[in-house]
Design a protein around this motif. Sequence first.
Motif, PDB file in Angstrom:
ATOM      1  N   ARG A  19       0.656  -1.175   0.074  1.00  0.00           N
ATOM      2  CA  ARG A  19       0.129   0.068   0.088  1.00  0.00           C
ATOM      3  C   ARG A  19       0.921   1.272   0.008  1.00  0.00           C
ATOM      4  NH1 ARG A  19      -1.076  -1.447   5.853  1.00  0.00           N
ATOM      5  NH2 ARG A  19       0.501   0.010   6.862  1.00  0.00           N
ATOM      6  N   LEU A  20       2.030   1.044  -0.014  1.00  0.00           N
ATOM      7  CA  LEU A  20       3.148   2.442   0.012  1.00  0.00           C
ATOM      8  C   LEU A  20       2.752   3.099  -1.276  1.00  0.00           C
ATOM      9  CD1 LEU A  20       5.231   3.721   1.649  1.00  0.00           C
ATOM     10  CD2 LEU A  20       6.934   2.461   0.084  1.00  0.00           C
ATOM     11  N   LEU A  21       2.832   4.550  -1.171  1.00  0.00           N
ATOM     12  CA  LEU A  21       2.512   5.304  -2.318  1.00  0.00           C
ATOM     13  C   LEU A  21       3.799   5.640  -2.970  1.00  0.00           C
ATOM     14  CD1 LEU A  21      -0.228   7.871  -0.972  1.00  0.00           C
ATOM     15  CD2 LEU A  21      -0.535   6.149  -2.728  1.00  0.00           C
ATOM     16  N   VAL A  51       7.043   9.050 -14.810  1.00  0.00           N
ATOM     17  CA  VAL A  51       7.213   7.594 -14.694  1.00  0.00           C
ATOM     18  C   VAL A  51       7.107   7.271 -16.126  1.00  0.00           C
ATOM     19  CG1 VAL A  51       6.155   5.449 -14.006  1.00  0.00           C
ATOM     20  CG2 VAL A  51       5.979   7.478 -12.630  1.00  0.00           C
ATOM     21  N   ASP A  52       8.522   6.696 -16.789  1.00  0.00           N
ATOM     22  CA  ASP A  52       8.620   6.241 -17.937  1.00  0.00           C
ATOM     23  C   ASP A  52       8.414   7.407 -18.935  1.00  0.00           C
ATOM     24  OD1 ASP A  52       9.390   3.910 -17.142  1.00  0.00           O
ATOM     25  OD2 ASP A  52       7.421   3.051 -17.410  1.00  0.00           O
ATOM     26  N   GLY A  53       8.853   8.491 -18.585  1.00  0.00           N
ATOM     27  CA  GLY A  53       8.595   9.899 -19.334  1.00  0.00           C
ATOM     28  C   GLY A  53       7.334  10.606 -19.195  1.00  0.00           C
ATOM     29  N   THR A  60      -0.970   9.296  -5.941  1.00  0.00           N
ATOM     30  CA  THR A  60      -1.779   8.296  -6.249  1.00  0.00           C
ATOM     31  C   THR A  60      -1.744   7.152  -6.869  1.00  0.00           C
ATOM     32  OG1 THR A  60      -2.383   9.762  -8.152  1.00  0.00           O
ATOM     33  CG2 THR A  60      -3.745  10.283  -6.458  1.00  0.00           C
ATOM     34  N   VAL A  61      -0.100   6.754  -7.128  1.00  0.00           N
ATOM     35  CA  VAL A  61       0.282   5.849  -7.593  1.00  0.00           C
ATOM     36  C   VAL A  61       1.078   4.787  -6.601  1.00  0.00           C
ATOM     37  CG1 VAL A  61       1.979   4.880  -9.228  1.00  0.00           C
ATOM     38  CG2 VAL A  61       0.642   7.018  -9.864  1.00  0.00           C
ATOM     39  N   LEU A  62       0.831   3.755  -6.330  1.00  0.00           N
ATOM     40  CA  LEU A  62       1.341   2.673  -5.730  1.00  0.00           C
ATOM     41  C   LEU A  62       2.797   2.478  -6.098  1.00  0.00           C
ATOM     42  CD1 LEU A  62      -1.592   0.478  -4.802  1.00  0.00           C
ATOM     43  CD2 LEU A  62      -0.557   2.099  -3.184  1.00  0.00           C
TER      44      LEU A  62
END
Length: 157
Positions: A19-21, A51-53, A60-62
């Motif tokens: 659950r780590l953001l 993230v990947d450009g 809001t991304v784990l």
Amino acid sequence: MQVAITVNGRRRADDVEPRLLLAHYLREVCGLRATNIGCDTTSCGACTVLVDGESVKSCTVLAVQADGSSVTTLEGLAGPEGELHPVQAAFRQEHGLQCGFCTPGMVLAAVGLLADNPDPSDREVREGLEGNLCRCTGYHNIVRAVQAAAKSGPVTA
């Protein structure tokens, strides 16, 4: 759970809670403090990274969703000798910051915008950065900074 993420060009393998953001992973596990946490609801954009450009709000991304990806934070934009990235230099030159809290996310969002649209109009800059809030500047100098960076040539992370 183990994740393998390339952060600012350096491959890492870390054990994380599922659950780590991503924002907390970058700050607490990687020790990268430029990724600010302002709202945890994707409203302010202070946590924006690439993230990947692609410009992404890391609150809001784990971290597990970034497994196998390449993540760039503000710390990863500077050149090997510490020279500023063109967007960082333009923000400095055009006074595109005041308190600085939104600046890391704003700069990364601008890099993402310019990668997609290397010659945006003022309106396109404003629309491209609308998910990043600044409570200090009024945005005029930020728009000027993005335009100045666009004029400096192709912008990449």
